[in-house]
Design an enzyme around this catalytic site. Structure first.
Site, PDB file in Angstrom:
ATOM      1  N   ASP A 204       0.880  -1.169   0.000  1.00 46.72           N
ATOM      2  CA  ASP A 204       0.000   0.000   0.000  1.00 46.72           C
ATOM      3  C   ASP A 204       0.918   1.220   0.000  1.00 46.72           C
ATOM      4  O   ASP A 204       1.606   1.500   0.982  1.00 46.72           O
ATOM      5  CB  ASP A 204      -0.901  -0.046   1.247  1.00 46.72           C
ATOM      6  CG  ASP A 204      -1.873   1.129   1.302  1.00 46.72           C
ATOM      7  OD1 ASP A 204      -1.559   2.187   0.719  1.00 46.72           O
ATOM      8  OD2 ASP A 204      -2.929   0.994   1.951  1.00 46.72           O
TER       9      ASP A 204
ATOM     10  N   LYS B 253      -6.013  10.310  -1.132  1.00 46.07           N
ATOM     11  CA  LYS B 253      -4.943  11.018  -0.437  1.00 46.07           C
ATOM     12  C   LYS B 253      -4.078  11.823  -1.422  1.00 46.07           C
ATOM     13  O   LYS B 253      -4.606  12.632  -2.149  1.00 46.07           O
ATOM     14  CB  LYS B 253      -4.148  10.000   0.379  1.00 46.07           C
ATOM     15  CG  LYS B 253      -5.021   9.030   1.180  1.00 46.07           C
ATOM     16  CD  LYS B 253      -5.797   9.773   2.232  1.00 46.07           C
ATOM     17  CE  LYS B 253      -6.819   9.017   3.044  1.00 46.07           C
ATOM     18  NZ  LYS B 253      -7.340   7.758   2.723  1.00 46.07           N
TER      19      LYS B 253
HETATM   20  N1  LCS Z   1      -4.632   2.718   2.808  1.00 45.05           N
HETATM   21  C1  LCS Z   1      -4.147   3.718   3.561  1.00 45.05           C
HETATM   22  C2  LCS Z   1      -2.687   3.776   3.843  1.00 45.05           C
HETATM   23  C3  LCS Z   1      -5.013   4.668   4.070  1.00 45.05           C
HETATM   24  O1  LCS Z   1      -4.502   5.653   4.824  1.00 45.05           O
HETATM   25  C4  LCS Z   1      -6.400   4.572   3.791  1.00 45.05           C
HETATM   26  C5  LCS Z   1      -7.375   5.553   4.336  1.00 45.05           C
HETATM   27  C6  LCS Z   1      -6.861   3.512   3.008  1.00 45.05           C
HETATM   28  C7  LCS Z   1      -5.955   2.607   2.523  1.00 45.05           C
HETATM   29  C8  LCS Z   1      -8.315   3.370   2.648  1.00 45.05           C
HETATM   30  O2  LCS Z   1      -8.622   4.290   1.670  1.00 45.05           O
HETATM   31  P1  LCS Z   1     -10.112   4.905   1.405  1.00 45.05           P
HETATM   32  O3  LCS Z   1     -11.026   3.750   1.245  1.00 45.05           O
HETATM   33  O4  LCS Z   1     -10.443   5.740   2.586  1.00 45.05           O
HETATM   34  O5  LCS Z   1      -9.917   5.683   0.141  1.00 45.05           O
HETATM   35  N2  LCS Z   1      -6.854   6.321   5.369  1.00 45.05           N
HETATM   36  C9  LCS Z   1      -7.488   7.132   6.128  1.00 45.05           C
HETATM   37  C10 LCS Z   1      -6.891   7.779   7.214  1.00 45.05           C
HETATM   38  O6  LCS Z   1      -5.716   7.621   7.588  1.00 45.05           O
HETATM   39  N3  LCS Z   1      -7.749   8.583   7.778  1.00 45.05           N
HETATM   40  O7  LCS Z   1      -8.979   8.479   7.175  1.00 45.05           O
HETATM   41  C11 LCS Z   1      -8.889   7.564   6.078  1.00 45.05           C
END
Ligand code: LCS
Length: 394
Positions: A183, A208
Site C-alpha cells: 500500500d 490522499k
Molecule cells: N490505505 C491507507 C494507507 C489509508 O490511509 C487509507 C485511508 C486507506 C488505505 C483506505 O482508503 P479509502 O477507502 O479511505 O480511500 N486512510 C485514512 C486515514 O488515515 N484517515 O482516514 C482515512
C-alpha cells in the site's frame, strides 16, 4: 511519442495518452453507464475482445482508463485497476489473491480497516493472518507458514511512519512463492515505486496524495504482470467496486500537480519536524527526513524524499493530545491525509480505534500519538498554529 521514455512530471500531465477526437485539451467526463455498438457484429467483437470498444462503465470507461493508464505509467506497472475507494482496492487484492486455507502476513501498523477486516471478516472464508513488525525482517521470515500466500505492507506505515525494507521482504517472500502487495498511499508513485523495489502488486487510496484536494474518495491497484492484472480486474468488475467517471475526472485533474504539491508539502514537513523535535512538550517525532528516524538510511535508499506525514508523541499522553487537537485553528482536526490542507488527528481514538488495546500497543500506536498530514500553507503559519495549540497543553 512514447510517454514511457519521458520524465515523471511529463507522465503526470500526458501519461494516459488519451486523444480526444474533438480536440479537448483534457480528458472529458464520459458520464454514461453504457456504450452503443455500431452494429451486432461490433457488439459481439467488443465482448469477444476482438475490438477494444467500450461496453459498459463498470467494465471500462475512457475517463477511468485514462487515469488507470497514467498511474500504471507512474508506477512502471503492467496496468491499473481503478476502484471506488482505497478499501475497495484492498478488498479486491485480498479476494483475488486469497482462497480458503490461505495465510496472510501483514505489517502490524497499517491503516486500521486493512488489518481489521483481515482479522474479523476474512476468517469467515477460512483465511488466517499474522501481523508482525515488518520493519524487523526476522519477524517476517519467522511468520511464514506453508500456506502463506500474501505479504501485505505499508511503508511508511500508518500511523507510526516505520519504514519496511521492501526489497528485502520481497526477496524472502519470493523464495517462498509468496506475493507481496504494498500500500503506497503515504508516498504516492512520486516518492516510491514498490514494483521497481520488487513488489508484485501496489495499491493506493487515491483519496490522499494522488487526488490531493480532499474532494474525492478513490482507489487503484497496479500490477507488475498481465496475469495479475486480468485476474484482479475481473474481481473488481464482478464485485462492482468500479470508479465513477466524474470521480476519475477529478482525480486525474488533481494528479497533474502531484509532484508540485508533494515538493511543497515536503519542504514544509522538514521544517515542522525539526521544530517539533526541539519543542519541550514533544517527547518524540517520527519523520523519515530526521536523522533520529530509526530507518533513516533505508528511507533514503528506497524513497525519493521523506514525504509529508509526521507522527509525534506529546508529553502528557492522551490528555495532552486532546488539548492540542481542541486548540488548533489553521490545521483541520480531521482524518484522511495527503491533501493541500494540513490535517491533524489522533489515531488511537480515530483511524485505529477498532484495533484491540494489545494490538495498538504492539503496533506502537500509543495513546499520545498525534498524526500530522502537512499541507501546502505557509510553513510559518502552520508552526504558529501548532505552537499556540501546544502552549495550551499543561
Ligand atoms: N490505505 C491507507 C494507507 C489509508 O490511509 C487509507 C485511508 C486507506 C488505505 C483506505 O482508503 P479509502 O477507502 O479511505 O480511500 N486512510 C485514512 C486515514 O488515515 N484517515 O482516514 C482515512
Amino acid at each position: 511519442m512514447d510517454i514511457k521514455d519521458k520524465g515523471f512530471n511529463s507522465k503526470l500531465v500526458h501519461g494516459g495518452g488519451f486523444h480526444d477526437p474533438l480536440g479537448s485539451a483534457v480528458t472529458p467526463i464520459y458520464q454514461t453507464s453504457t456504450f452503443s455498438f455500431q452494429n451486432a457484429d461490433h457488439g459481439a467483437q467488443c465482448f469477444s475482445g476482438e475490438s477494444d470498444g467500450f461496453i459498459y462503465t463498470r467494465l471500462g470507461n475512457p475517463t477511468i482508463i485514462d487515469l488507470e493508464k497514467t498511474i500504471a505509467a507512474l508506477e512502471n506497472g503492467y496496468g491499473g485497476i481503478a476502484t471506488s475507494s482505497g478499501m475497495a482496492a484492498v478488498n479486491t487484492v485480498y479476494l483475488g489473491v486469497l482462497s480458503a486455507g490461505a495465510h496472510v502476513i501483514g505489517h502490524n501498523a497499517i491503516y486500521g480497516p486493512s488489518r481489521a477486516i483481515m482479522e474479523t471478516l476474512y476468517p469467515k472464508f477460512k483465511v488466517e493472518s499474522t501481523f508482525v513488525d515488518a520493519t524487523d525482517l526476522k519477524q517476517v521470515a519467522d511468520a511464514i507458514k506453508p500456506n502463506t500466500k500474501l505479504i501485505f505492507l505499508e511503508s511508511p506505515a500508518n500511523p507510526t511512519i516505520g519504514i519496511t525494507d521492501i526489497p528485502a521482504v520481497c526477496e524472502i517472500a519470493h523464495k517462498n512463492g509468496i506475493l507481496v502487495c504494498v500500500d503506497n498511499t503515504f508516498c504516492s508513485p512520486y516518492l516510491q515505486q514498490p514494483l521497481e523495489l520488487g513488489a508484485d502488486i501496489v495499491l493506493h487510496s487515491m483519496t490522499k496524495f494522488i487526488n490531493g484536494h480532499a474532494d474525492v474518495v478513490a482507489g487503484i491497484i497496479v500490477t507488475k504482470t498481465q496475469e495479475h492484472y486480468k485476474m484482479l480486474r475481473s474481481v473488481m468488475v464482478n464485485m462492482g467496486c468500479n470508479m465513477d467517471p466524474h470521480q476519475a475526472f477529478l482525480t486525474r485533474r488533481g494528479l497533474k500537480t502531484l509532484a508540485l504539491r508533494i515538493d511543497r508539502a515536503q519542504q514544509n514537513s522538514i521544517v515542522i519536524a525539526e521544530y517539533l523535535e526541539k519543542h519541550p512538550k514533544v517527547e518524540w517525532v517520527m519523520y523519515p527526513g530526521l536523522k533520529s528516524h530509526p530507518q533513516y538510511e533505508l528511507g533514503k535508499r528506497q524513497m525519493k524524499g521523506p514525504g509529508a506525514m509526521i507522527s509525534f508523541g506529546l508529553k502528557g499522553g492522551f490528555k495532552a493530545g486532546k488539548t492540542m487537537m481542541n486548540n488548533v485553528k489553521l490545521a483541520l482536526l480531521a482524518v484522511s491525509l495527503g491533501g493541500i490542507e494540513t490535517l491533524i488527528q489522533h489515531p488511537a481514538s480515530m483511524t485505529h480505534s477498532k484495533l484491540t488495546a494489545e494490538a495498538k500497543l504492539k503496533a506502537g500506536i500509543t495513546d499520545g500519538l498525534v498524526r500530522l498530514s502537512v499541507g501546502i500553507e505557509e510553513v510559518a503559519d502552520i508552526i504558529e498554529d501548532l505552537g499556540q495549540a501546544m502552549a495550551k497543553v499543561e
